[in-house]
Design a protein around this motif. Structure first.
Motif, PDB file in Angstrom:
ATOM      1  N   ARG A 106       9.290  31.849  12.503  1.00  0.00           N
ATOM      2  CA  ARG A 106       8.451  31.567  13.670  1.00  0.00           C
ATOM      3  C   ARG A 106       7.038  32.017  13.347  1.00  0.00           C
ATOM      4  NH1 ARG A 106      10.097  32.461  19.896  1.00  0.00           N
ATOM      5  NH2 ARG A 106      11.371  30.679  19.250  1.00  0.00           N
ATOM      6  N   VAL A 107       6.102  31.059  13.365  1.00  0.00           N
ATOM      7  CA  VAL A 107       4.718  31.368  12.992  1.00  0.00           C
ATOM      8  C   VAL A 107       3.806  31.466  14.208  1.00  0.00           C
ATOM      9  CG1 VAL A 107       4.892  30.420  10.668  1.00  0.00           C
ATOM     10  CG2 VAL A 107       4.279  28.918  12.547  1.00  0.00           C
ATOM     11  N   VAL A 108       4.227  30.896  15.339  1.00  0.00           N
ATOM     12  CA  VAL A 108       3.503  31.052  16.610  1.00  0.00           C
ATOM     13  C   VAL A 108       4.537  31.447  17.658  1.00  0.00           C
ATOM     14  CG1 VAL A 108       2.177  29.903  18.415  1.00  0.00           C
ATOM     15  CG2 VAL A 108       1.706  29.395  16.009  1.00  0.00           C
ATOM     16  N   ASP A 109       4.250  32.501  18.418  1.00  0.00           N
ATOM     17  CA  ASP A 109       5.260  33.076  19.310  1.00  0.00           C
ATOM     18  C   ASP A 109       4.693  33.219  20.728  1.00  0.00           C
ATOM     19  OD1 ASP A 109       7.428  34.340  20.390  1.00  0.00           O
ATOM     20  OD2 ASP A 109       7.355  36.091  19.080  1.00  0.00           O
ATOM     21  N   THR A 110       5.113  32.320  21.611  1.00  0.00           N
ATOM     22  CA  THR A 110       4.794  32.345  23.045  1.00  0.00           C
ATOM     23  C   THR A 110       3.299  32.570  23.315  1.00  0.00           C
ATOM     24  OG1 THR A 110       5.392  34.715  23.201  1.00  0.00           O
ATOM     25  CG2 THR A 110       7.106  33.093  23.714  1.00  0.00           C
ATOM     26  N   VAL A 111       2.492  31.710  22.731  1.00  0.00           N
ATOM     27  CA  VAL A 111       1.044  31.784  22.906  1.00  0.00           C
ATOM     28  C   VAL A 111       0.638  31.007  24.163  1.00  0.00           C
ATOM     29  CG1 VAL A 111      -1.136  30.868  21.987  1.00  0.00           C
ATOM     30  CG2 VAL A 111       0.400  32.196  20.522  1.00  0.00           C
ATOM     31  N   SER A 112      -0.223  31.601  24.970  1.00  0.00           N
ATOM     32  CA  SER A 112      -0.760  30.952  26.172  1.00  0.00           C
ATOM     33  C   SER A 112      -2.272  31.127  26.206  1.00  0.00           C
ATOM     34  CB  SER A 112      -0.148  31.544  27.440  1.00  0.00           C
ATOM     35  OG  SER A 112       1.244  31.313  27.491  1.00  0.00           O
ATOM     36  N   ILE A 113      -3.000  30.010  26.341  1.00  0.00           N
ATOM     37  CA  ILE A 113      -4.452  30.070  26.499  1.00  0.00           C
ATOM     38  C   ILE A 113      -4.913  28.939  27.416  1.00  0.00           C
ATOM     39  CG2 ILE A 113      -4.911  31.111  24.240  1.00  0.00           C
ATOM     40  CD1 ILE A 113      -5.803  28.367  23.251  1.00  0.00           C
ATOM     41  N   ASN A 114      -6.059  29.132  28.043  1.00  0.00           N
ATOM     42  CA  ASN A 114      -6.747  28.095  28.803  1.00  0.00           C
ATOM     43  C   ASN A 114      -8.148  27.921  28.236  1.00  0.00           C
ATOM     44  OD1 ASN A 114      -4.691  27.628  30.662  1.00  0.00           O
ATOM     45  ND2 ASN A 114      -5.421  29.233  32.049  1.00  0.00           N
ATOM     46  N   VAL A 115      -8.542  26.685  28.019  1.00  0.00           N
ATOM     47  CA  VAL A 115      -9.919  26.379  27.656  1.00  0.00           C
ATOM     48  C   VAL A 115     -10.509  25.598  28.819  1.00  0.00           C
ATOM     49  CG1 VAL A 115     -11.457  25.231  26.026  1.00  0.00           C
ATOM     50  CG2 VAL A 115      -9.317  26.280  25.203  1.00  0.00           C
ATOM     51  N   VAL A 116     -11.469  26.196  29.497  1.00  0.00           N
ATOM     52  CA  VAL A 116     -12.086  25.578  30.668  1.00  0.00           C
ATOM     53  C   VAL A 116     -12.950  24.397  30.219  1.00  0.00           C
ATOM     54  CG1 VAL A 116     -13.626  25.998  32.634  1.00  0.00           C
ATOM     55  CG2 VAL A 116     -12.040  27.791  31.859  1.00  0.00           C
ATOM     56  N   ARG A 117     -13.021  23.372  31.052  1.00  0.00           N
ATOM     57  CA  ARG A 117     -13.874  22.218  30.728  1.00  0.00           C
ATOM     58  C   ARG A 117     -15.299  22.687  30.413  1.00  0.00           C
ATOM     59  NH1 ARG A 117     -14.025  16.574  32.298  1.00  0.00           N
ATOM     60  NH2 ARG A 117     -12.146  16.843  33.569  1.00  0.00           N
ATOM     61  N   GLY A 118     -15.824  22.252  29.279  1.00  0.00           N
ATOM     62  CA  GLY A 118     -17.161  22.624  28.860  1.00  0.00           C
ATOM     63  C   GLY A 118     -17.258  23.932  28.098  1.00  0.00           C
ATOM     64  N   GLU A 119     -16.133  24.613  27.929  1.00  0.00           N
ATOM     65  CA  GLU A 119     -16.119  25.913  27.263  1.00  0.00           C
ATOM     66  C   GLU A 119     -15.896  25.757  25.761  1.00  0.00           C
ATOM     67  OE1 GLU A 119     -13.957  30.223  28.008  1.00  0.00           O
ATOM     68  OE2 GLU A 119     -12.731  28.420  28.235  1.00  0.00           O
ATOM     69  N   SER A 120     -16.398  26.726  25.011  1.00  0.00           N
ATOM     70  CA  SER A 120     -16.091  26.847  23.589  1.00  0.00           C
ATOM     71  C   SER A 120     -15.260  28.117  23.409  1.00  0.00           C
ATOM     72  CB  SER A 120     -17.370  26.918  22.756  1.00  0.00           C
ATOM     73  OG  SER A 120     -17.062  26.951  21.378  1.00  0.00           O
ATOM     74  N   PHE A 121     -14.022  27.935  22.964  1.00  0.00           N
ATOM     75  CA  PHE A 121     -13.037  29.026  22.904  1.00  0.00           C
ATOM     76  C   PHE A 121     -12.584  29.174  21.454  1.00  0.00           C
ATOM     77  CE2 PHE A 121      -8.994  31.114  23.195  1.00  0.00           C
ATOM     78  CZ  PHE A 121      -9.014  31.875  24.360  1.00  0.00           C
ATOM     79  N   ALA A 122     -12.516  30.402  20.972  1.00  0.00           N
ATOM     80  CA  ALA A 122     -12.142  30.655  19.579  1.00  0.00           C
ATOM     81  C   ALA A 122     -10.788  31.338  19.477  1.00  0.00           C
ATOM     82  CB  ALA A 122     -13.192  31.525  18.897  1.00  0.00           C
ATOM     83  N   LEU A 123     -10.023  30.925  18.467  1.00  0.00           N
ATOM     84  CA  LEU A 123      -8.835  31.650  18.035  1.00  0.00           C
ATOM     85  C   LEU A 123      -9.182  32.313  16.713  1.00  0.00           C
ATOM     86  CD1 LEU A 123      -5.824  29.197  18.628  1.00  0.00           C
ATOM     87  CD2 LEU A 123      -6.274  31.353  19.823  1.00  0.00           C
ATOM     88  N   VAL A 124      -9.102  33.631  16.668  1.00  0.00           N
ATOM     89  CA  VAL A 124      -9.474  34.350  15.461  1.00  0.00           C
ATOM     90  C   VAL A 124      -8.303  35.200  14.987  1.00  0.00           C
ATOM     91  CG1 VAL A 124     -11.883  34.407  16.203  1.00  0.00           C
ATOM     92  CG2 VAL A 124     -10.419  36.378  16.653  1.00  0.00           C
ATOM     93  N   GLY A 125      -8.358  35.554  13.723  1.00  0.00           N
ATOM     94  CA  GLY A 125      -7.305  36.361  13.122  1.00  0.00           C
ATOM     95  C   GLY A 125      -7.304  36.155  11.628  1.00  0.00           C
TER      96      GLY A 125
END
Length: 247
Positions: free
Chosen positions: A17-36
């Protein structure tokens, strides 16, 4: 309305399992980053949204429309992906014109000539590059072609997979400024995957930090800039990034 909503996303490759129960919201017009760090699962999240990692569980919706698994023609007009390697993502024997016209042809849309010229101008590509092949372009020009291709169907969500990491440092700033301008002018939303925290600080509003397939913290970029991240691992990433930047 959210541009992108992910609920309890899990992705496995075989027994891993490489992704485990991930939850995110990206609001309209937003710039959202996933880092790691490498192997944290951030790129796999992007692939699941794009339909390139179809074996997932959970919920994904784009502008309120549930995302099916795999390649989805309806998704193509709402979201597109820009890959890390601009040379590898372009067909080596297709001209810029053919690359940009192809999405319109697949979806049966007319006005190809005008649309190609419009998008080339939008991403800062001179029209003299229109009939050149990828090997005849610089790395920055190839990435502009990749961004232009992603915009041909006028999606409002772009999935950005390390869009500047394969470029020379001198070119990275040009592409980041282009992405920032396009977001403002076209009302785009971004989900950016990167390990480069200065890029996040420049381009994004919020970020989620991933470790071993899980999100350990979601916070604002203002908190990142002020050194107010709350998770120990997040602070460790910031320290590593500062050392790398100063080296």
């Amino acid at each position: 309305m959210n541009a992108l909503q992910i609920r309890n996303l899990s992705v496995s490759y075989g027994d891993t399992r490489v992704v485990d129960t991930v939850s995110i919201n990206v609001v309209r017009g937003e710039s959202f980053a996933l880092v790691g760090e490498s192997g944290s699962g951030k790129s796999t999240v992007l692939k699941a949204v794009a339909g390139l990692a179809p074996q997932w569980t959970g919920e994904i919706s784009v502008f309120g429309q549930p995302r099916s698994k795999g390649i989805d023609r309806a998704f193509a007009s709402r979201g597109q992906m820009v890959f890390q390697d601009p040379y590898g993502s372009l067909h080596p024997r297709q001209t810029v014109d053919a690359t940009l016209s192809e999405p319109l042809a697949i979806h049966g849309l007319g006005g190809q000539d005008a649309r190609v010229q419009e998008i080339m101008a939008a991403v800062g590509l001179d029209r003299r590059f229109r009939f050149r092949l990828p090997h005849q372009l610089s790395g920055g020009q190839r990435q502009r072609v990749a961004i232009a291709r992603a915009l041909m169907l006028e999606p409002k969500l772009l999935l950005l997979d390390e869009p500047t990491s394969a470029l020379d440092v001198s070119v990275q700033a040009e592409i980041l400024n282009l992405l920032k301008r396009l977001r403002r002018e076209k009302g785009l939303s971004y989900l950016l995957v990167t390990h480069d925290l200065p890029v996040v600080s420049f381009l994004c509003d919020r970020l989620a930090v991933m470790r071993e397939g899980k999100i350990v913290e979601t916070n604002t970029v203002d908190a990142l800039k002020r050194g107010r991240m709350t998770n120990d691992y997040s602070r460790e990433l910031i320290e590593k990034s500062a050392l790398t930047t100063s080296a």
